[in-house]
Design a protein around this motif. Structure first.
Motif, mmCIF file in Angstrom:
data_model
loop_
_atom_site.group_PDB
_atom_site.id
_atom_site.type_symbol
_atom_site.label_atom_id
_atom_site.label_comp_id
_atom_site.label_asym_id
_atom_site.label_seq_id
_atom_site.Cartn_x
_atom_site.Cartn_y
_atom_site.Cartn_z
ATOM 1 N N ALA A 98 2.870 13.123 4.762
ATOM 2 C CA ALA A 98 3.363 13.734 3.522
ATOM 3 C C ALA A 98 3.440 12.695 2.405
ATOM 4 O O ALA A 98 3.123 12.990 1.242
ATOM 5 C CB ALA A 98 4.743 14.356 3.770
ATOM 6 N N ALA A 99 3.886 11.473 2.718
ATOM 7 C CA ALA A 99 3.940 10.423 1.693
ATOM 8 C C ALA A 99 2.556 10.082 1.190
ATOM 9 O O ALA A 99 2.384 9.695 0.030
ATOM 10 C CB ALA A 99 4.611 9.175 2.268
ATOM 11 N N ASN A 100 1.552 10.223 2.031
ATOM 12 C CA ASN A 100 0.175 9.907 1.648
ATOM 13 C C ASN A 100 -0.348 10.838 0.558
ATOM 14 O O ASN A 100 -1.233 10.480 -0.200
ATOM 15 C CB ASN A 100 -0.720 9.962 2.883
ATOM 16 N N ILE A 101 0.221 12.065 0.483
ATOM 17 C CA ILE A 101 -0.265 13.031 -0.510
ATOM 18 C C ILE A 101 0.060 12.562 -1.919
ATOM 19 O O ILE A 101 -0.726 12.718 -2.841
ATOM 20 C CB ILE A 101 0.365 14.418 -0.242
ATOM 21 N N GLY A 102 1.243 11.971 -2.120
ATOM 22 C CA GLY A 102 1.606 11.459 -3.442
ATOM 23 C C GLY A 102 1.977 12.526 -4.425
ATOM 24 O O GLY A 102 1.905 12.319 -5.629
ATOM 25 N N GLY A 103 2.379 13.682 -3.934
ATOM 26 C CA GLY A 103 2.698 14.766 -4.850
ATOM 27 C C GLY A 103 4.047 14.623 -5.503
ATOM 28 O O GLY A 103 4.234 14.972 -6.667
ATOM 29 N N VAL A 113 9.543 4.233 5.194
ATOM 30 C CA VAL A 113 8.182 3.727 5.417
ATOM 31 C C VAL A 113 8.245 2.336 6.038
ATOM 32 O O VAL A 113 7.523 2.026 7.002
ATOM 33 C CB VAL A 113 7.387 3.714 4.097
ATOM 34 N N HIS A 114 9.122 1.484 5.486
ATOM 35 C CA HIS A 114 9.248 0.133 6.051
ATOM 36 C C HIS A 114 9.786 0.181 7.481
ATOM 37 O O HIS A 114 9.368 -0.618 8.333
ATOM 38 C CB HIS A 114 10.176 -0.712 5.158
ATOM 39 N N GLN A 115 10.699 1.119 7.747
ATOM 40 C CA GLN A 115 11.236 1.237 9.102
ATOM 41 C C GLN A 115 10.146 1.650 10.074
ATOM 42 O O GLN A 115 10.021 1.084 11.180
ATOM 43 C CB GLN A 115 12.373 2.251 9.098
ATOM 44 N N THR A 160 4.029 3.208 -0.379
ATOM 45 C CA THR A 160 5.306 3.166 -1.111
ATOM 46 C C THR A 160 5.117 3.263 -2.619
ATOM 47 O O THR A 160 6.012 2.905 -3.384
ATOM 48 C CB THR A 160 6.058 1.864 -0.771
ATOM 49 N N ILE A 161 3.947 3.749 -3.053
ATOM 50 C CA ILE A 161 3.753 4.032 -4.480
ATOM 51 C C ILE A 161 4.774 5.074 -4.908
ATOM 52 O O ILE A 161 4.890 6.134 -4.292
ATOM 53 C CB ILE A 161 2.319 4.526 -4.751
#
Length: 955
Positions: A708-713, A724-726, A811-812
């Motif tokens: 889901a984070a990869n989508i960037g919506g 993400v870091h965890q 993490t953008i």
């Protein structure tokens, strides 16, 4: 041609009048020249007399400085002060010498030196308007400097400060004050004579003023009667000599200086032009140190009865020198330089009056000579015949006049014909040079040629090489076929003329039009209806052929220009289409923005009020804006496609989420393997199953979050970044080498680190060194301090060219682009400017790079690439920015967003106006004019076109 018959005529002889007038003019010039020389000599002599008078005046002023002071000094030589042996006795005479200082502004100090080395000196604290002792008490007027000897012979130096009424303000011992008058030149010189001694001008040590010292022995010293050998002295300043000689200048530009034998300047008429001196430097100037001064050259002139002329830096001067005798052995000289134009101003004025009178006399003589020479005109017949030879054809400019003088009448006819011919040729040249449109050019050329020939009908046909026929291009009342077929391009002129005679009857004149390569361009046809039609002269045929040749070259040039312009237009559209075709997500952008921008420019030029009431674009400026609009994104051809089209955070040439998913698959399988191993080992199957299920469930949840984070919506908050870091801290084992099957560029990325020993434990997500792509030698010149930056770019340059680190990308905070990728996209405008600047554009297209490269600037100066503010951008550049933003907001072909409705797009743009991103005046024009609706109907989907409340966005 037909000549108008006139009655008997008499001859005109302008030559007689010209000869008489010329002779009188020569005589006048000689007399005026002689008069000028005489006045010049008189002025120079007068200047020399004035110089000598100036010398007398300066001598008198110096004498006025010295003589009263000399009288005071004589009186002082009889004063008890010269005989006082104690300080107290001397202090009793303080009022006397204070009066001498008060009553004479040029007296700087009064003092007495004694034979035993003691001294008594009273000076002004302030002289010549300058405070010489900054540490003196505020009310101090006088400074008494004394040197006495005590009983042991020790020298005691004291300073006393007094106010104007001689009230003591401060007394102080000065061990550093060790003044011994016996060592001074004025003391020694006075001891050698019973008269008053006047020193050479010099700079006073204490006050740094220019002055003289007058010294005299005490009365009776020469006879050793009642005297202890004391010497009295008075310092006199001559600093105001410069002001005094400035008042004596003959002209405002005159330069005057008083110098000594070493050419040291003691006074100068323009002291404000002297170079500045530091406190430590000698305040006196050498004559050569005066900048841009003619005085050094004037000083080399000998004293004479008249001024001598010389030239300096292209300017004429008169120079003179004269000795000053007041100071006797000092041998002072006054040097004067006067600008010649100022000295001779009256001479030139008189010369102008004489010239005016001479001109008036010449006019009177010319009229008299004209009347006398009217009866003689035979020599003009040859000139008339020559001018008449130019008159072979009829031109209608009305210059002809009636005259009883035969030559004058014939000359008027010739000039009438010549003027008409010249005027017609001027019209032809203007038509050939200024014609823009080919059809209009041909029509104008035909009209002018018909007018020159005095006819009424004609036509021009152009050759179509593809069809092998002549097609009618333009006609002037001449009936003829639309096309004339069967014309071969290699036919000679006679064959073509034979082919033309069939369709045209009457008396036509044909001229074949050929270009510089002698290729057939077309034909010119003029129907000859007036004049002697039975005998068309060869001169007429040659004339028509020459005019037709010029027309052919002009036609060829115009066709070449139009074809080049069409080629340029085609290349521009080709580049724009190539950029749009490069990415399926931006297709049409380079075509839609120019249309929208030109619609806005058209509305701005039609506005009659507000900020756009005076806005107009010429035809050239309009075309320049058109090219810039089409090329505004040409730099995108250098932008990597995978960056422009990046739809997910981990996408490069492919979406790297699949690689990450594989690692999760490995960990999922590892959990299954650990469960089976526990079962085979006879352990607790239920507990192992629970651990497996919990681990696999966590992996599913973590991967879903990463995907889901990869989508960037949506924008990521701090908790999401921390997760993400965890997740990235989890490890997995790699058993295969990551150095196999790589390209050369990938191998270079790994070259800096040795390969780890397999199997190797790695984090589930990582930012690795091989993810970093450095700039190397490809650093773009976008920073202000880059010496290659000649375009004024001012952008923040990322540390690296690319950073493909997985954590860095995931993490953008907003969107899918990293700062490095965002810069790469923004760099397209830099490339746009550089590419267009490299083109050999003509001067009238020189603004194309700027117009094309400023649509990402902001009104508040925070845009890119040059951080220009609204005041630094013109209306066309602001319009381009509005058009680019609106097209981007409403476009439906972007991978990272959906096209906005009209209300949504205008709302976003209104916010950008409030934030000083876009220009408010252009945005208001955009809404009021309805351009946005017109554009929407043609380029937006129906579901995007909603009802807009315009009042909500207008400001």
């Amino acid at each position: 041609m037909h000549f108008h018959r006139q009655s008997a005529q008499v001859s005109l002889a302008l030559l007689i009048a010209s000869t008489i007038t010329f002779g009188m003019l020569v005589l006048t010039l000689v007399l005026v020249g002689q008069s000028f020389r005489g006045m010049e000599n008189a002025k120079a002599t007068a200047a020399a007399d004035a110089t000598h008078q100036l010398t007398v005046s300066v001598n008198d002023r110096i004498r006025a400085i010295i003589e009263p002071t000399s009288v005071t000094l004589t009186l002082l030589s009889h004063d008890p002060l010269t005989r006082a042996s104690s300080l107290d006795a001397r202090l009793q005479r303080l009022p006397v010498i204070a009066d001498a200082l008060r009553q004479n502004d040029i007296v700087s100090a009064v003092y007495t030196g004694y034979d035993n080395g003691e001294s008594f000196l009273l000076r002004k604290v302030r002289s010549s308007g300058i405070l010489h002792f900054p540490d003196a008490p505020q009310q101090a007027w006088f400074l008494l400097q004394t040197m006495t000897l005590d009983d042991t012979g020790t020298r005691i130096g004291e300073w006393r400060f007094y106010d104007r009424n001689l009230q003591l303000l401060r007394q102080e011992r000065r061990p550093d004050y060790n003044y011994d008058p016996r060592e001074r030149g004025w003391f020694k010189a006075a001891r050698t004579t019973a008269a008053t001694h006047v020193s050479e001008p010099y700079v006073f040590y204490t006050t740094r003023e220019l002055g003289l010292t007058l010294s005299r022995q005490a009365a009776g010293a020469a006879d050793n009667i009642n005297s202890n050998g004391s010497v009295s002295g008075i310092d006199v300043t001559v600093s105001d000599l410069s002001r005094q000689i400035a008042d004596l200048r003959q002209t405002p530009g005159s330069r005057i200086a008083i110098i000594n034998r070493e050419q040291t300047v003691l006074a100068y008429s323009h002291p404000d032009r002297l170079p500045a001196r530091t406190d430590q430097e000698d305040p006196l100037y050498h004559l050569e140190e005066i900048p841009d001064s003619p005085l050094p050259m004037a000083s080399g002139l000998a004293d004479s009865e008249r001024a001598e002329r010389f030239t300096l830096a292209g300017e004429d001067w008169y120079g003179m020198t004269a000795p000053l005798t007041t100071l006797g052995p000092e041998e002072l000289t006054i040097v004067i330089a006067i600008p010649a134009d100022e000295l001779l101003a009256e001479v030139w004025s008189a010369l102008a009056r004489q010239t005016g009178i001479a001109s008036l006399i010449a006019l009177v003589l010319l009229a008299a000579g004209w009347m006398l020479g009217r009866r003689v005109g035979r020599p003009l017949e040859q000139l008339t015949d020559r001018v008449s030879s130019l008159s072979r054809f009829r031109f209608d400019t009305p210059i002809r006049v009636d005259s009883r003088i035969r030559e004058a009448s014939k000359l008027s006819i010739a000039l009438d014909d010549m003027a008409g011919t010249i005027h017609s040729f001027q019209n032809i040249a203007t038509t050939l040079n200024r014609g823009q449109d080919l059809h209009t050019l041909l029509g104008d050329i035909l009209d002018q040629i018909i007018h020159i020939l005095g006819q009424h009908r004609g036509a021009i046909y152009l050759f179509n090489r593809g069809n092998g026929e002549l097609g009618l291009a333009t006609t002037h009342n001449l009936e003829g076929p639309k096309t004339i077929p069967d014309i071969r391009p290699d036919s000679d002129d006679s064959d073509i003329i034979r082919s033309l005679r069939g369709p045209f009857s009457g008396h036509p004149v044909f001229a074949i039009l050929r270009n510089r390569k002698k290729q057939l361009v077309g034909t010119l046809i003029v129907e000859m209806e007036d004049g002697d039609l039975s005998n068309i002269s060869d001169d007429l045929a040659v004339f028509v052929d020459e005019i037709a040749g010029s027309a052919a070259v002009a036609i060829e040039t115009r066709e070449l220009i139009e074809s080049q312009q069409a080629l340029l237009e085609g290349i521009i559209r080709l580049v724009a289409n190539a950029i749009d075709a490069k990415s399926p997500y931006t297709s049409g952008h380079c075509e839609r923005v120019p249309k929208l921008a030109q619609m806005l420019v058209a509305e701005a030029t039609q506005a009659r009020d507000g900020v756009f009431r005076d806005f107009q674009l010429s035809e050239t400026e309009t075309y320049e804006f058109h090219l810039a609009a089409w090329l505004h994104d040409c730099g995108k051809i250098t932008s990597p496609e995978y960056v422009v089209d990046k739809a997910t955070k981990l996408e490069t040439l492919c979406n790297r989420i699949h690689e990450v998913r594989t690692r999760f698959e490995v960990l999922h399988r590892d959990a299954e393997i650990r469960y089976l191993q526990d079962c085979l080992a006879g352990g607790d199957q239920a507990g192992a199953r629970t651990r497996r299920d919990q681990e696999q469930r966590q992996l599913q949840e973590d991967f879903a979050f990463i995907a889901a984070a990869n989508i960037g919506g949506e924008s990521m908050d701090d908790d999401a970044v921390a997760r993400v870091h965890q997740i990235s801290s989890r490890t997995w084992q790699r058993h295969f080498s990551n150095r196999l099957g790589l390209s050369a560029e990938e191998r270079r990325a790994f070259a800096a680190a040795p390969e780890a020993r397999l199997p190797v434990t790695e984090p589930l997500l990582a930012d690795r060194p091989e993810h970093i792509e450095h700039w190397g030698e490809r650093v773009p010149p976008v920073t202000r301090d880059d010496p290659r930056n000649r375009w004024g770019f001012d952008m923040d340059l990322p540390e690296h060219a690319y950073n493909r680190g997985e954590i860095h990308n995931l993490t953008i905070r907003r969107g899918t682009l990293t700062p490095e990728e965002r810069f790469k996209i923004n760099e397209h405008i830099v490339q746009t400017i550089c590419m267009l600047d490299a083109l050999p554009l003509p001067d009238w297209l020189s603004n194309v790079p700027r117009l094309a490269g400023t649509h990402h600037e902001r009104m508040d100066g925070r845009g890119y690439p040059c951080r220009l503010s609204g005041d630094q951008m013109g209306i066309p550049e602001r319009i381009m920015a509005v058009a680019d933003v609106f097209e981007a907001l409403t476009a439906v072909d972007r991978p990272y967003k959906e096209g906005k409705t009209l209300t949504e797009a205008l709302g976003i743009m209104a916010t950008m106006v409030r934030e000083h991103h876009l220009d408010g005046d252009v945005f208001n024009l955009f809404i009021r004019s309805g351009v946005y609706r017109e554009y929407a109907r043609e380029h937006m989907k129906p579901e995007q076109i909603d009802e807009v409340d315009e009042a909500r966005f207008l400001s």
